[in-house]
Design a protein around this motif. Structure first.
Motif, PDB file in Angstrom:
ATOM      1  N   ILE A   1       4.745  -8.456   6.364  1.00  0.00           N
ATOM      2  CA  ILE A   1       5.733  -9.133   5.341  1.00  0.00           C
ATOM      3  C   ILE A   1       4.985  -8.912   4.018  1.00  0.00           C
ATOM      4  O   ILE A   1       5.495  -8.552   2.784  1.00  0.00           O
ATOM      5  CB  ILE A   1       5.857 -10.585   5.738  1.00  0.00           C
ATOM      6  CG1 ILE A   1       6.888 -10.531   6.680  1.00  0.00           C
ATOM      7  CG2 ILE A   1       6.071 -11.270   4.292  1.00  0.00           C
ATOM      8  CD1 ILE A   1       8.298 -10.483   6.082  1.00  0.00           C
ATOM      9  N   GLU A   2       3.671  -9.082   3.894  1.00  0.00           N
ATOM     10  CA  GLU A   2       3.020  -9.010   2.818  1.00  0.00           C
ATOM     11  C   GLU A   2       2.791  -7.621   2.150  1.00  0.00           C
ATOM     12  O   GLU A   2       3.192  -7.090   1.067  1.00  0.00           O
ATOM     13  CB  GLU A   2       1.467  -9.334   2.906  1.00  0.00           C
ATOM     14  CG  GLU A   2       1.287 -10.948   3.298  1.00  0.00           C
ATOM     15  CD  GLU A   2       1.627 -11.937   2.195  1.00  0.00           C
ATOM     16  OE1 GLU A   2       1.905 -11.352   1.062  1.00  0.00           O
ATOM     17  OE2 GLU A   2       1.467 -12.992   2.423  1.00  0.00           O
ATOM     18  N   ILE A   3       2.741  -6.661   3.055  1.00  0.00           N
ATOM     19  CA  ILE A   3       2.859  -5.061   2.808  1.00  0.00           C
ATOM     20  C   ILE A   3       3.982  -4.720   1.893  1.00  0.00           C
ATOM     21  O   ILE A   3       3.885  -3.946   0.990  1.00  0.00           O
ATOM     22  CB  ILE A   3       2.418  -4.251   4.078  1.00  0.00           C
ATOM     23  CG1 ILE A   3       0.623  -4.301   4.325  1.00  0.00           C
ATOM     24  CG2 ILE A   3       2.633  -2.807   3.452  1.00  0.00           C
ATOM     25  CD1 ILE A   3       0.585  -3.776   5.656  1.00  0.00           C
TER      26      ILE A   3
ATOM     27  N   LEU B   1       0.013  -2.603  -5.834  1.00  0.00           N
ATOM     28  CA  LEU B   1      -0.219  -1.434  -4.972  1.00  0.00           C
ATOM     29  C   LEU B   1      -1.723  -1.326  -4.705  1.00  0.00           C
ATOM     30  O   LEU B   1      -2.100  -1.044  -3.252  1.00  0.00           O
ATOM     31  CB  LEU B   1      -0.192  -0.171  -5.999  1.00  0.00           C
ATOM     32  CG  LEU B   1       1.504   0.384  -6.265  1.00  0.00           C
ATOM     33  CD1 LEU B   1       1.392   1.719  -6.948  1.00  0.00           C
ATOM     34  CD2 LEU B   1       2.109   0.701  -5.049  1.00  0.00           C
ATOM     35  N   LEU B   2      -2.764  -1.639  -5.324  1.00  0.00           N
ATOM     36  CA  LEU B   2      -4.100  -1.908  -4.773  1.00  0.00           C
ATOM     37  C   LEU B   2      -4.125  -3.025  -3.681  1.00  0.00           C
ATOM     38  O   LEU B   2      -4.660  -2.869  -2.772  1.00  0.00           O
ATOM     39  CB  LEU B   2      -4.955  -2.258  -5.886  1.00  0.00           C
ATOM     40  CG  LEU B   2      -6.535  -2.475  -5.580  1.00  0.00           C
ATOM     41  CD1 LEU B   2      -6.905  -1.516  -4.944  1.00  0.00           C
ATOM     42  CD2 LEU B   2      -7.150  -2.858  -6.965  1.00  0.00           C
ATOM     43  N   ALA B   3      -3.249  -4.219  -3.883  1.00  0.00           N
ATOM     44  CA  ALA B   3      -3.306  -5.055  -2.913  1.00  0.00           C
ATOM     45  C   ALA B   3      -2.806  -4.507  -1.636  1.00  0.00           C
ATOM     46  O   ALA B   3      -3.100  -4.863  -0.649  1.00  0.00           O
ATOM     47  CB  ALA B   3      -2.719  -6.486  -3.348  1.00  0.00           C
ATOM     48  N   MET B   4      -1.861  -3.934  -1.798  1.00  0.00           N
ATOM     49  CA  MET B   4      -0.841  -3.318  -0.484  1.00  0.00           C
ATOM     50  C   MET B   4      -1.932  -2.075   0.252  1.00  0.00           C
ATOM     51  O   MET B   4      -2.010  -2.298   1.427  1.00  0.00           O
ATOM     52  CB  MET B   4       0.105  -2.498  -1.063  1.00  0.00           C
ATOM     53  CG  MET B   4       1.041  -1.993  -0.092  1.00  0.00           C
ATOM     54  SD  MET B   4       2.262  -0.615  -0.299  1.00  0.00           S
ATOM     55  CE  MET B   4       1.405   0.701  -0.761  1.00  0.00           C
ATOM     56  N   VAL B   5      -2.673  -1.652  -0.598  1.00  0.00           N
ATOM     57  CA  VAL B   5      -3.702  -0.675   0.254  1.00  0.00           C
ATOM     58  C   VAL B   5      -4.864  -1.519   1.036  1.00  0.00           C
ATOM     59  O   VAL B   5      -5.058  -1.187   2.233  1.00  0.00           O
ATOM     60  CB  VAL B   5      -4.491   0.353  -0.942  1.00  0.00           C
ATOM     61  CG1 VAL B   5      -5.559   0.997  -0.085  1.00  0.00           C
ATOM     62  CG2 VAL B   5      -3.469   1.310  -1.426  1.00  0.00           C
TER      63      VAL B   5
END
Length: 399
Positions: free
Chosen positions: A287-289, A378-382
């Motif tokens: 969900i977070e991604i 995007l950084l948080a996703m990575v």
């Protein structure tokens, strides 16, 4: 155990309120005691916030280890009493240095989240741990929302009014704890206090040495850094991308905080019942991604507002992770484990704002080669993907 549960949840809520209570009045308060401009006050505000988080990083393991040796009751009650005195000092402070001392002491006393979590581990059956850790998360979420709201409302009566109110609330909670809080550490689970082992680095080594725990700590740390993208850049991102007013930003953060508290206090129980802790963590991280990927490129403020309940669904990850690690940790080290998690959480609160705001500044500048205010997401996703991959390989063993 109903009254002790309520006491511990109230203590965690007060700890969380201490973080946000000062935010609305801090600029005016710093100018009041220090003089100078708002820009100068912002610098001192950063120093005070960093000092608070740094003390939580250092003292989370110390208080956790102390609670393993001397009991949860003693640590919680002493911390609440000192916290009430600290708020009185803050209310009377006439210099920036006294305010700094106040925030340092406040960071120490607010590090009792580790002790509260250890209490929950003590009194919870294995199947109940995720749900009860979720209640702690909900209490923290409520406190995080109420803190700025109460601070803002009481600021109408002066910059010192929020501190007097917080001192009274802490003292009342201390008085309640004297009568209702039992001791849950027994001679069988008690572990002698060792100051050398209680520092964050040695505590981390001790807990990371348990079978299967090291990768879980990395997952927890990466998840914490990623999720703090919201408080770190949300105000800047929504102003730049959607032109939101401060009132709209405050409303959206309040909705997120309430949603997170509802998820951790309610959804975590059926989620772990039907999906198990491992399945719940996978669901939450996915969900977070997805949420990070959408927010990075989103241009509609309405959709961003509607997405807030979706992003809050990922809040099941933290209590489920805590439960998995608690089950893989001996009873005599529950306080030490929660102290390490408190330190990692505090460290992420230092790293994430610096990292995320720097990325935002780089991609939101008028002269940037690639305009993308959502780049921090995007950084948080990575980081979340890396943590997700580490979790899939982790195999903690129950003790």
């Amino acid at each position: 155990m109903r009254l002790p549960f309520l006491f511990v949840l109230l203590t965690v809520m007060i700890d969380a309120m201490g973080i946000g209570l000062v935010l609305p009045i801090m600029p005016e308060l710093i100018v009041e005691v220090q003089g100078g401009t708002l820009a100068g006050a912002a610098v001192w505000g950063g120093v005070l916030s960093t000092a608070f988080a740094a003390m939580q990083f250092v003292f989370g393991p110390i208080l956790g280890n102390l609670s393993d040796a001397y009991g949860r009751r003693a640590v919680l009650l002493v911390s609440l009493f000192v916290m009430s005195l600290d708020y009185v000092v803050m209310a009377l402070a006439g210099s920036i240095w006294l305010l700094l001392v106040g925030r340092i002491v406040g960071g120490v006393t607010a590090a009792t989240h580790a002790t509260a979590a250890a209490f929950m581990a003590d009194v919870s059956k294995p199947a109940e741990k995720a749900a009860n850790f979720g209640l702690l998360g909900a209490a923290f979420g409520v406190g995080f929302v109420l803190g700025p709201v109460i601070g803002g409302l009481l600021s109408e009566y002066g910059t010192r009014a929020p501190f007097w109110a917080a001192a009274a609330l802490s003292l009342v909670t201390f008085a309640i704890g004297l009568f209702v809080m039992p001791e849950t550490v027994t001679d069988k689970t008690r572990r002698a206090f060792n100051l050398r082992r209680a520092n964050p680095i040695n505590s981390l080594r001790a807990i990371a040495g348990l079978p299967g725990i090291r990768p879980m700590l990395w997952v927890y740390f990466l998840y914490s850094i990623s999720i703090y993208v919201y408080p770190a850049i949300w105000a800047y991102f929504t102003t730049e991308r959607f032109g939101w007013s401060p009132q709209m930003i405050g409303l959206s953060l309040g909705v997120y905080g309430i949603g997170m508290a509802a998820v951790q206090g309610g959804l975590i129980r059926p989620a772990t019942r039907y999906l198990g802790e491992r399945g719940t963590i996978i669901y939450g991280m996915v969900i977070e991604i997805i949420s990070f990927a959408i927010l990075a490129f989103l241009t509609s403020g309405l959709i961003a507002l509607l997405m807030i309940p979706l992003t809050a669904l990922g809040a099941v990850v933290t209590p489920a992770l805590q439960a998995m690690m608690s089950k893989a940790t001996p009873d005599s080290q529950q306080g030490e484990l929660q102290g390490v998690l408190t330190s990692l959480h505090a460290l992420s609160m230092v790293i994430s704002p610096l990292l995320m705001t720097s990325v935002f500044a780089q991609f939101a500048r008028p002269d940037t080669g690639l305009y993308l205010p959502g780049a921090p997401f995007l950084l948080a996703m990575v980081l979340m993907v890396v943590g997700f991959a580490a979790f899939l390989k982790a195999k903690p063993k129950k003790v």
